[in-house]
Design a protein around this motif. Structure first.
Motif, PDB file in Angstrom:
ATOM      1  N   TRP A  45       0.825  -0.903  -0.015  1.00 30.53           N
ATOM      2  CA  TRP A  45       0.175   0.080   0.087  1.00 30.53           C
ATOM      3  C   TRP A  45       0.679   1.228   0.029  1.00 30.53           C
ATOM      4  O   TRP A  45       0.728   2.029  -0.825  1.00 30.53           O
ATOM      5  N   LEU A  46       1.909   1.320   0.762  1.00 31.16           N
ATOM      6  CA  LEU A  46       2.551   2.684   1.139  1.00 31.16           C
ATOM      7  C   LEU A  46       3.775   2.755   0.414  1.00 31.16           C
ATOM      8  O   LEU A  46       3.895   3.651  -0.327  1.00 31.16           O
ATOM      9  N   PHE A  47       4.758   1.531   0.351  1.00 27.89           N
ATOM     10  CA  PHE A  47       5.882   1.843  -0.448  1.00 27.89           C
ATOM     11  C   PHE A  47       5.631   1.552  -1.943  1.00 27.89           C
ATOM     12  O   PHE A  47       5.909   2.166  -2.966  1.00 27.89           O
ATOM     13  N   GLY A  48       4.572   0.742  -2.305  1.00 31.34           N
ATOM     14  CA  GLY A  48       3.950   0.828  -3.569  1.00 31.34           C
ATOM     15  C   GLY A  48       3.445   2.015  -3.971  1.00 31.34           C
ATOM     16  O   GLY A  48       3.516   2.390  -5.207  1.00 31.34           O
ATOM     17  N   ALA A  49       2.848   2.844  -3.168  1.00 33.07           N
ATOM     18  CA  ALA A  49       2.046   4.304  -3.517  1.00 33.07           C
ATOM     19  C   ALA A  49       3.210   5.106  -3.808  1.00 33.07           C
ATOM     20  O   ALA A  49       3.245   5.764  -4.855  1.00 33.07           O
ATOM     21  N   PHE A  50       4.497   5.005  -3.383  1.00 31.44           N
ATOM     22  CA  PHE A  50       5.621   6.001  -3.707  1.00 31.44           C
ATOM     23  C   PHE A  50       6.119   5.454  -4.971  1.00 31.44           C
ATOM     24  O   PHE A  50       6.257   6.472  -5.879  1.00 31.44           O
ATOM     25  N   ILE A  51       6.346   4.324  -5.163  1.00 31.94           N
ATOM     26  CA  ILE A  51       6.780   3.765  -6.686  1.00 31.94           C
ATOM     27  C   ILE A  51       5.898   4.152  -7.694  1.00 31.94           C
ATOM     28  O   ILE A  51       6.211   4.570  -8.562  1.00 31.94           O
ATOM     29  N   GLU A  52       4.510   3.948  -7.382  1.00 32.56           N
ATOM     30  CA  GLU A  52       3.498   4.237  -8.550  1.00 32.56           C
ATOM     31  C   GLU A  52       3.531   5.799  -8.895  1.00 32.56           C
ATOM     32  O   GLU A  52       3.826   6.264  -9.910  1.00 32.56           O
ATOM     33  N   GLY A  53       3.794   6.676  -7.816  1.00 35.25           N
ATOM     34  CA  GLY A  53       4.080   8.053  -8.102  1.00 35.25           C
ATOM     35  C   GLY A  53       5.285   8.457  -8.856  1.00 35.25           C
ATOM     36  O   GLY A  53       5.037   9.450  -9.389  1.00 35.25           O
ATOM     37  N   ALA A  54       6.384   7.736  -8.653  1.00 32.83           N
ATOM     38  CA  ALA A  54       7.459   8.093  -9.319  1.00 32.83           C
ATOM     39  C   ALA A  54       7.781   7.374 -10.646  1.00 32.83           C
ATOM     40  O   ALA A  54       8.310   8.069 -11.453  1.00 32.83           O
ATOM     41  N   ALA A  55       7.237   6.177 -10.806  1.00 32.60           N
ATOM     42  CA  ALA A  55       7.215   5.459 -11.866  1.00 32.60           C
ATOM     43  C   ALA A  55       5.932   5.285 -12.822  1.00 32.60           C
ATOM     44  O   ALA A  55       5.817   5.331 -13.876  1.00 32.60           O
ATOM     45  N   GLY A  56       5.052   4.589 -12.071  1.00 34.39           N
ATOM     46  CA  GLY A  56       3.943   4.273 -12.775  1.00 34.39           C
ATOM     47  C   GLY A  56       3.788   3.108 -13.714  1.00 34.39           C
ATOM     48  O   GLY A  56       4.846   2.294 -13.475  1.00 34.39           O
ATOM     49  N   PHE A  57       3.147   3.041 -14.711  1.00 29.43           N
ATOM     50  CA  PHE A  57       3.058   1.706 -15.606  1.00 29.43           C
ATOM     51  C   PHE A  57       3.361   0.681 -15.219  1.00 29.43           C
ATOM     52  O   PHE A  57       4.131  -0.093 -15.737  1.00 29.43           O
ATOM     53  N   GLY A  58       2.739   0.023 -14.114  1.00 30.02           N
ATOM     54  CA  GLY A  58       2.919  -1.456 -13.491  1.00 30.02           C
ATOM     55  C   GLY A  58       4.075  -1.646 -12.761  1.00 30.02           C
ATOM     56  O   GLY A  58       4.385  -2.679 -12.370  1.00 30.02           O
ATOM     57  N   THR A  59       4.965  -0.519 -12.626  1.00 37.44           N
ATOM     58  CA  THR A  59       6.201  -0.674 -11.995  1.00 37.44           C
ATOM     59  C   THR A  59       6.007  -1.165 -10.103  1.00 37.44           C
ATOM     60  O   THR A  59       6.630  -1.955  -9.911  1.00 37.44           O
TER      61      THR A  59
END
Length: 556
Positions: A107-121
């Protein structure tokens, strides 16, 4: 009949993957063939257009495969360096409760990665990290996909809104006439920020409940007792984790715009919730874990696992050193996505393009240095020095990672062309709009004034088919705006529901499912993954529509 034909890709995917439980490596080639034949025979799409769309799909598939390979390589490298063992132990130190670990990582670490990279990362990073902690691979993929929902609105430094919605509201190179009358002084930047703020004002209700949905899914589907009660035991902490992301994201969306809500929300939430978990704030007395590994169901584990698992490692890394590669991934993703820095323009300047493929209007490009796959590969190489690895261990991880993606390549090189034929079907001799637009028009005719309830499902349809919230917003934003204008609804609200719906579709889209499954060795289990992510997707889309409808009624 045109609606039925336009539904072909969706029906084929649900039939073969979900109902008949065929592996994607078999289901997607059949779905591609069915879509291509009907596009040619009924939609009268020229044969050359179908071939061009397929070639475009293969090139896009290469970019996705590039990201998947990078994610697998990083995972295998960290397993062989000993970092994964150290990280696993650190999370066990924060809390041995799997429900807490899930919220921190997915939820939280994934949210940061989504905000930075997106596109399934995010799923490509969070899923293998969960597996390394001892989660069943099926649970890791399903939960990582479901968690990657709310943050998607502002993924890749705001791309779904700044690019998807902004370009989607244009006709040609100019703002669509129906839109321009709603944009004060032609200030599109301010209007886009208003949409971002509206999205978060809805998502503060919908997204805050997603951590609770995650723990309920975890305990019901993967617990020994198959119990919702065990998930509800942690409801206070789950809501706290939800608010720790959504409230900061709302503040950032209101005052800074769509670029950083997911990045700042994810980081703030990760710090606050980690501290709370260590202090056992709002946590129940009981600790929840999976059943013993020998009791795991056959579907929970894939036939192939990423390499390095179970290898005995004498070297133990300090926690901070073990985390350096992931911190570098986050740092590099942010630095290369900020407009004011020169890195983004420099990396994007290296571009492989194919314009007007085979003489059609279809064009595509590949930016090998800008894609997250390059960052994963660079960080994997840097790990050799940071973790003082033997070079032979790194090359072993390259070998394992290369062999792992073979099945993924076959799936992607059939799934993405199917999607591109569907999207590019607007060029035809039958006088029809493209398949997705025909489906959307039919939905508008049927539902009329109840459109706010339907709008998120149109967004979800776009993500399910295209594999991207950005493409969904680009495809349907103008349509959603026009329906709102014609039915007397608030267009800003309806377009916001489109954005939220595209988040929901992100959980079940075939491309994300295949990519995440590949990273943890679950090729062939795509149908099982979609069956489990379908209900959370329906909750997210339906609840978004209900909140949107209530807001419209209250404001009228």
């Amino acid at each position: 009949m045109s609606t039925l034909v336009a539904l072909t890709p969706i029906i084929a995917v649900l039939l073969f993957l979900v109902v008949l439980r065929m592996p994607a490596i078999k289901a997607m080639p059949i779905s591609l063939l069915a879509t291509a034949v009907l596009a040619y025979l009924y939609w009268n799409v020229p044969f050359i257009q179908i071939i061009a769309a397929s070639l475009e799909g293969i090139i896009i598939g290469v970019s996705i495969l590039y990201i998947v390979f990078g994610a697998i390589l990083l995972l295998n490298t960290l397993q062989l360096s000993g970092a994964i063992d150290t990280i696993r132990n650190s999370f066990m130190g924060i809390s041995p409760d799997r429900r807490v670990q899930l919220l921190l990582i997915a939820w939280l670490f994934g949210a940061f990665i989504e905000g930075a990279a997106g596109f399934g990362t995010p799923a490509a990073i969070a899923a293998p990290l969960l597996v390394a902690l001892g989660f069943p691979p099926l649970a890791a993929v399903v939960l990582a996909l479901v968690a990657d929902s709310s943050p998607v609105s502002f993924g890749a430094v705001g791309t779904p809104i700044n690019v998807g919605v902004a370009q989607g509201l244009q006709e040609g190179s100019a703002l669509a006439p129906v839109v321009s009358s709603y944009v004060e002084d032609g200030n599109m930047l301010a209007y886009i920020q208003a949409i971002g703020a509206q999205v978060m004002s809805i998502d503060v209700f919908v997204g805050t409940l997603m951590p609770l949905v995650l723990v309920l899914l975890l305990t019901k589907c993967f617990g020994e007792n198959r119990s919702f009660k065990e998930g509800l035991e942690i409801w206070k902490f789950a809501l706290f984790a939800g608010l720790s992301f959504t409230l900061p994201a709302l503040v950032v969306a209101l005052f800074l715009g769509p670029e950083f809500p997911s990045i700042f929300g994810g980081l703030f939430g990760l710090v606050v919730v980690t501290f709370a978990a260590k202090k056992r704030f709002l946590l129940p007395k009981t600790t929840w874990d999976f059943p013993a590994r020998e009791k795991w169901e056959k579907d929970w584990v894939g036939m192939i696992r990423p390499g390095g698992e179970g290898k005995q490692l004498k070297k133990k890394l300090p926690l901070m050193v073990a985390w350096i590669p992931y911190l570098l991934v986050g740092l590099f993703l942010v630095l290369t996505r900020i407009e004011v820095l020169p890195l983004k323009a420099w990396l994007q300047s290296v571009q492989l393009s194919w314009n007007e493929i085979l003489g059609t209007p279809i064009s595509t490009s590949l930016q090998p240095l800008y894609l997250p796959g390059m960052i994963f590969i660079v960080v994997s190489i840097l790990t050799i020095f940071v973790h003082k690895m033997a070079v032979k261990d790194f090359f072993e991880s390259v070998k394992i990672s290369t062999s792992t993606i073979v099945g993924t390549a076959i799936t992607l090189f059939t799934a993405v062309p199917m999607v591109r034929i569907f999207i590019n079907s607007g060029v035809n001799d039958a006088g029809l709009a493209s398949m997705p637009m025909e489906l959307a028009k039919t939905a508008a005719d049927v539902f009329g004034g109840a459109w706010p309830l339907v709008a998120p499902f149109i967004g979800a349809l776009g993500s399910f088919i295209s594999g991207s919230a950005t493409f969904s917003n680009m495809m349907f934003s103008l349509f959603q705006f026009s329906v709102a204008d014609q039915t007397g609804l608030n267009p800003t609200m309806v377009v916001s529901l489109q954005v939220l719906g595209s988040n929901a579709g992100n959980m079940i889209c075939v491309l994300n499912v295949v990519a995440a499954a590949s990273v943890v060795g679950l090729l062939g289990k795509e149908g099982a993954i979609i069956r489990l992510t379908l209900l959370p997707m329906l909750y997210y889309a339906l609840f978004s529509g209900i909140i949107g409808m209530v807001m419209i009624l209250l404001s009228s």
